[in-house]
Design an enzyme around this catalytic site. Sequence first.
Site, PDB file in Angstrom:
ATOM      1  N   SER A   1      -0.577  10.831   4.390  1.00 20.16           N
ATOM      2  CA  SER A   1      -1.107  11.481   3.193  1.00 20.16           C
ATOM      3  C   SER A   1      -2.344  10.739   2.696  1.00 20.16           C
ATOM      4  CB  SER A   1      -0.038  11.507   2.081  1.00 20.16           C
ATOM      5  OG  SER A   1       0.323  10.181   1.702  1.00 20.16           O
TER       6      SER A   1
ATOM      7  N   ASP B   1       7.551   1.026   9.981  1.00 15.40           N
ATOM      8  CA  ASP B   1       7.411   0.350   8.693  1.00 15.40           C
ATOM      9  C   ASP B   1       6.595  -0.916   8.953  1.00 15.40           C
ATOM     10  OD1 ASP B   1       7.665  -1.143   6.379  1.00 15.40           O
ATOM     11  OD2 ASP B   1       9.821  -0.837   6.170  1.00 15.40           O
TER      12      ASP B   1
ATOM     13  N   ASN C   1      -4.246   0.839   5.977  1.00 18.48           N
ATOM     14  CA  ASN C   1      -4.276   1.646   4.756  1.00 18.48           C
ATOM     15  C   ASN C   1      -2.925   1.704   4.040  1.00 18.48           C
ATOM     16  OD1 ASN C   1      -5.247   3.966   2.968  1.00 18.48           O
ATOM     17  ND2 ASN C   1      -3.633   4.987   4.134  1.00 18.48           N
TER      18      ASN C   1
ATOM     19  N   TYR D   1       0.867  -5.718  -7.398  1.00 25.68           N
ATOM     20  CA  TYR D   1      -0.141  -4.991  -6.626  1.00 25.68           C
ATOM     21  C   TYR D   1      -1.455  -5.769  -6.587  1.00 25.68           C
ATOM     22  CZ  TYR D   1      -3.011  -1.129  -4.918  1.00 25.68           C
ATOM     23  OH  TYR D   1      -3.865  -0.348  -4.182  1.00 25.68           O
TER      24      TYR D   1
ATOM     25  N   LYS E   1      -3.313  -7.488  -3.178  1.00 25.80           N
ATOM     26  CA  LYS E   1      -4.662  -7.154  -2.723  1.00 25.80           C
ATOM     27  C   LYS E   1      -5.567  -8.394  -2.727  1.00 25.80           C
ATOM     28  CE  LYS E   1      -4.087  -2.802  -1.798  1.00 25.80           C
ATOM     29  NZ  LYS E   1      -4.212  -2.318  -0.411  1.00 25.80           N
TER      30      LYS E   1
END
Length: 226
Positions: free
Chosen positions: A15, A62, A89, A154, A158
């Site tokens: 997606s 996974d 991604n 998060y 990153k």
Amino acid sequence: MGIENRVILITGAGSGLGEATAISFAKDGAHVVLCGRDLTKIEAVRKRISAAGGSALAIAADVSSEADVTRLISETHKAYGRLEVVINNAAVFEPGQVIETSLESWNNQLATNLTGVFLIIRACLPLMRAQNYGRIVNITSSLAQNGAGGFAAYSASKAGLESLTRTTAEEEGRYDILVNMYNPGTIRTGMHATGQEPHTAVPELLKLADLPKHGISGKLMEAVKL
């Protein structure tokens, strides 16, 4: 130059940006390996690509599982005998302030967003070194540098990803393996209800997937704002 006939692995390809990138790259003649945890989703993307005359292989995996990643790269090599480009991604996003973030949520986000990228890179490097060619693009976020209240895990994942990118770029340059970061900005995906459409972020990503020898490495690029 160009990605025609390149074997390109895209994680999180079921997606959003991963799907849009896979469809675009396949249209340009690449052999696209679609990776995602949900086989139904990546199979739907594969069928769409195949119906348009493109080449795609769907492999459910996974990225946070070492065994899954080993199988993913092995099946890719078995199918094509090579792997030139990897687009890391896949990511999970669970908002939460430091004080309220559970250890489970923290570990889950770092496992996919950081450790998963490490596992993919580590597994694909032997193939890329052997062929003296590789292009790796890691999808990042402005939160890596700036942080933001409510996005503790998060943001940390990153930030770690960006450090890993620079480190790998320094280590692998002599094999013509170029490793860069790409910040697509806010795009409309399963994680964000607002933002640009995913396909608008693909052109800059394509450039990073097709860098010439001695091209940039360890750098951060961003999508063109429309």
